[in-house]
Design an enzyme around this catalytic site. Structure first.
Site, PDB file in Angstrom:
ATOM      1  N   GLU A  97     -79.270  -2.952  31.114  1.00  0.00           N
ATOM      2  CA  GLU A  97     -78.339  -4.077  31.161  1.00  0.00           C
ATOM      3  C   GLU A  97     -78.254  -4.773  32.514  1.00  0.00           C
ATOM      4  O   GLU A  97     -78.016  -5.978  32.568  1.00  0.00           O
ATOM      5  CB  GLU A  97     -76.933  -3.587  30.763  1.00  0.00           C
ATOM      6  CG  GLU A  97     -76.825  -3.033  29.361  1.00  0.00           C
ATOM      7  CD  GLU A  97     -76.977  -4.122  28.302  1.00  0.00           C
ATOM      8  OE1 GLU A  97     -76.636  -5.278  28.571  1.00  0.00           O
ATOM      9  OE2 GLU A  97     -77.447  -3.790  27.188  1.00  0.00           O
ATOM     10  N   SER A 506     -37.081  27.907 -15.000  1.00  0.00           N
ATOM     11  CA  SER A 506     -36.510  29.184 -14.556  1.00  0.00           C
ATOM     12  C   SER A 506     -36.819  29.514 -13.106  1.00  0.00           C
ATOM     13  O   SER A 506     -36.241  30.459 -12.557  1.00  0.00           O
ATOM     14  CB  SER A 506     -37.015  30.317 -15.450  1.00  0.00           C
ATOM     15  OG  SER A 506     -36.531  30.163 -16.766  1.00  0.00           O
TER      16      SER A 506
END
Length: 823
Positions: A97, A506
């Site tokens: 770059e 239950s």
């Protein structure tokens, strides 16, 4: 002499005029340049955002062992300091770059001129002239807009930035900010995604590939365009050699290595999706969505990742077992031969020995589309969704040949005998041939048996329509170790463990019995009549006559026996005697937050609760009666190490340790001789309770050992019946609970429930609930909260032969029912 002087004077005059013109031009140029600089410098942003660099970072959720189980982010980035980035990576980016980065003042005039000439000659943009400093300015401050004005402003800011930050600071910003494709920002996340490792462990050729990507992440993706990526990587290596960062030998050796990328995130996406989503929502309420998506938090969970993964498989298997009892709903779809070929082309050809599975993916504003995914191991995946290639043979010998991608499988009638027409509550005939249920092109789910090899037999399965949820809690810490909220998070993210409210049946009775024990008026040996009674609801309103599941009544029974065998009439009599409000109060103290209807039907579990709150209520019993909120998140840590407070409220007593122990002792009989006796095969001290809502619409089992509590719920989202008499808690939820606890308790010692202070034991006569005579062979040792034990001894005359015995014939000498009377 005068004539000779005239040409000299003219030259001098021209020189003076030239100097004057140059000076004026320079002055004008300077003024113009200064004017331009002033013009383009107006309103330029400051560098404060760079000096206080806090970009969006990934928030990671980790389980109790530190393994990452999920990530949330706005941008998938983890900031790493420059010293953590190896020199070779920095050199690779400089070579690709901006090779003169450490020599120019922020802009590279030579590079700009070179790029302009090349672009002019090519007639298009083939090279950029931006330095790394300019790219930082563009990324952080000015944005991607393209214009000459923006370019000039970029150059001005680049030179200013170089006077405000060091070169290393600028490079660090760049390496942490840039986009690499595949949702990855910064070198750390790109390294993790592409190579499956930390950036500090990157090799030379991997560093070059990283540096190859920022120019065009899509074009040079090593996953989508490996040839282009390889060419660009090798160019970066050449640039590194050209700029003296590596030797020719190093460059040649790195270029010779092939691309090797993992190309996927860490394998944690499916570890605990319901658990993580619950925590994400909880944290978002407290911290806000922005903090969660941007702040790079480390969220430490109470989760046991391996247990949760196993729990998901156990629930999936259990729900499919229920589905097989209900029947076959039919193929998932039918695809034409062209559609199957298209699937294969989109998925790419697999390697030999690999198989695929199909998934229907939803699309916004369009019909769902089928996609194929290759899997590494058919046995590991266990359930595959595949198309039928052909059906061959006749009658019962018919076989479906299945397309598994790069393999085949065979499905015979033996592997599909359960596939009667779907009907949970009515009987339908089973198939007599595979051709009765399948044809070419049908997409079906199959189960891969252990030891399967390509071409072998498989079993028919189907994705569950019935749903379920499970929770595992450590009673001592109240850490939620596992939580699964449904059969498939992708298809249904609704969390039934935390968000659903269902009738517990239950499974709610232990709360009623807890209120009875706490009242001091009842103990495990208390005798109540199991007999029909009529109650008038609402003060003389409608008559209600509770029934037992077996539609039979046993007469006098102990409280322990009534709970173990889930006798409804006794529960109703308890709540009628104690008062509904007292029972509701105990429920609240045990952590039930859902609305509880203040009527006698509460005794049968008609008020809806969530699996999480009911399981935590049972965990309170295992914890000696101390209630605490369930803990999902144990810590939240910022990137700088600051820990955010997530501490839950302090525990509080809901029952005394003695009351909790007595109720726990009663619940052990559910497993030893009652409705949960299947769980006795675990061969551990266990307590728990089954639950079945009316018409078998909900099925539960919630229970605990001394060190773990777990709850399982099974049902349809639309509250349809699960089935007939087999679809109780004991037949649907309990098998899942047993497998879950077997896995969760693996490696843990078999410890008894500890007996706390305040508990006494006495030998009682199970027929009367009174103290047994010293030599009574039918006496039973019973536990009591100190002060509630009976103080009267039963004195029964010796029965003579042929005389009637007053003992109800339904009860055995120990006060237990004959084996098999209750399901």
């Amino acid at each position: 002499m005068e004539k000779a002087a005239k040409p000299l004077d003219r030259v001098r005059g021209w020189a003076i005029r030239g100097l004057l013109i140059f000076a004026v031009g320079a002055g004008v140029g300077g003024v113009v340049l200064c004017s331009l600089l002033l013009y383009f410098s107006r309103g330029l942003p400051s560098f404060r955002s760079l000096e206080d660099y806090r970009p969006p970072q990934v928030t990671r959720f980790v389980d109790r062992s530190g393994a990452v189980v999920a990530e949330v982010f706005e941008e998938k980035r983890t900031v790493v300091p420059l010293p953590h980035v190896p020199l070779r990576i920095r050199q690779a980016f400089l070579a690709a770059e901006d090779a003169d980065f450490y020599r120019h003042p922020g802009m590279d005039l030579k590079g700009i001129l070179r790029a302009a000439i090349r672009n002019l000659l090519a007639g298009r943009k083939v090279e950029g002239g931006s330095t790394i400093t300019q790219q930082v300015i563009k990324t952080f401050i000015l944005g991607p807009e393209k214009s000459y004005e923006r370019k000039i402003r970029e150059l001005i800011l680049a030179m200013r930035l170089e006077t405000n930050l060091s070169k290393n600071d600028i490079l660090s910003l760049y390496l942490n900010q840039i986009f690499f494709g595949h949702q990855c920002y910064g070198v750390q996340e790109a390294s993790r995604f592409l190579f499956g490792k930390d950036v500090s462990h990157i090799a030379l050729e991997e560093a070059a590939l990283l540096a190859a990507l920022p120019k065009s992440p899509a074009r040079y993706s090593p996953i989508r365009h490996p040839e282009a990526a390889l060419e660009r990587r090798n160019w970066v290596l050449s640039q590194m050699h050209k700029n003296g960062f590596i030797t020719e030998m190093e460059a040649r050796a790195a270029r010779a290595r092939p691309l090797h990328v993992v190309g996927k995130g860490a394998p944690y996406e499916e570890v605990a999706p319901y658990y993580v989503e619950h925590c994400r929502q909880w944290l978002e309420e407290r911290l806000g969505p922005e903090a969660l998506l941007r702040d790079g938090l480390r969220v430490e969970l109470a989760l046991d990742g391996e247990l949760n993964r196993a729990a998901q498989r156990i629930l999936s298997d259990g729900l499919r077992a229920v589905e097989r009892r209900q029947g076959f709903r039919g193929p998932l779809a039918n695809l034409s031969a062209d559609e199957v070929r298209s699937l294969r082309q989109r998925a790419g050809e697999g390697r030999h020995g690999r198989v695929w599975t199909l998934r229907r993916e939803p699309r916004e504003g369009a019909d769902p589309v089928w996609r194929a995914r290759w899997v590494e191991s058919a046995q590991e995946e266990k359930y595959l969704r595949v198309p039928v290639r052909q059906v061959e043979g006749t009658g019962a010998a018919t076989v479906a040949v299945l397309d598994l991608g790069d393999a085949e499988a065979r499905l015979s009638l033996e592997g599909a005998r359960w596939a009667r027409r779907f009907s949970p509550v009515t009987a339908t005939p089973p198939p007599t041939s595979i051709a009765d249920i399948l044809r070419p092109g049908d997409v079906v789910e199959i189960e891969i048996p252990a030891g399967w090899t390509p071409g072998g037999e498989v079993r028919l399965s189907q994705p569950p329509l019935v749903q379920g949820a499970l929770v595992v809690i450590d009673p001592a810490t109240r850490h939620v170790l596992a939580l699964v909220g449904g059969s498939d998070f992708i298809e249904s993210p609704f969390n039934r463990a935390t968000q659903a409210r269902r009738q517990p049946g239950s499974a709610f009775k232990p709360i009623i019995y807890a209120a009875a024990i706490r009242s001091g008026a009842y103990h495990p040996a208390s005798i109540l009549m199991d007999s029909p009674e009529v109650y008038y609801l609402g003060g003389g309103g409608a008559a209600w006559k509770p029934q037992n599941f077996e539609r039979t009544f046993l007469g006098p029974v102990t409280l322990r026996f009534a709970l173990a065998h889930s006798i409804n009439t006794v529960a109703v009599k308890l709540i009628s005697d104690l008062g509904v409000e007292k029972v509701i109060q105990v429920g609240r103290e045990l952590g039930i937050r859902s609305p509880l209807l203040p009527n006698l039907s509460l005794a049968l579990g008609t008020s809806e609760v969530s699996p999480l709150e009911l399981t935590n209520a049972y965990a309170t019993l295992a914890a000696g009666g101390n209630f605490a909120e369930p803990v999902f998140v144990t810590a939240v840590v910022r990137p700088d190490g600051e820990r955010l407070s997530v501490d839950p409220p302090d525990p509080r007593p809901a029952l005394s340790p003695a009351e909790a122990y007595v109720l726990t002792s009663m619940l052990t009989d559910v497993i030893e001789e009652g409705t949960g006796r299947r769980a006795a095969r675990l061969n551990r001290p266990m307590a728990g309770k089954t639950g079945t809502a009316s018409d078998h619409r909900d099925a539960w089992f919630v229970g605990f050992s001394p060190d773990l509590a777990a709850g399982v719920w099974v049902g349809f989202d639309d509250h349809s019946p699960l089935g007939t008499s087999w679809a109780q808690g004991a037949g649907t939820a309990l098998p899942i609970w047993i497998d879950l606890m077997e896995r969760a308790l693996r490696g843990r010692p078999r410890e008894p429930f500890p007996v706390p202070e305040g508990v006494v034991m006495a030998r009682i006569d199970p027929r009367t609930g009174k103290l047994a005579a010293p030599q009574d062979p039918e006496a039973r040792l019973e536990v009591f909260v100190a002060g509630t034990e009976p103080n009267q001894m039963e004195e029964r005359p010796t029965s003579q032969a042929g005389e009637d015995d007053e003992t109800p014939p339904e009860l055995s000498g120990t006060g237990r029912l004959p084996e098999g009377l209750f399901r």
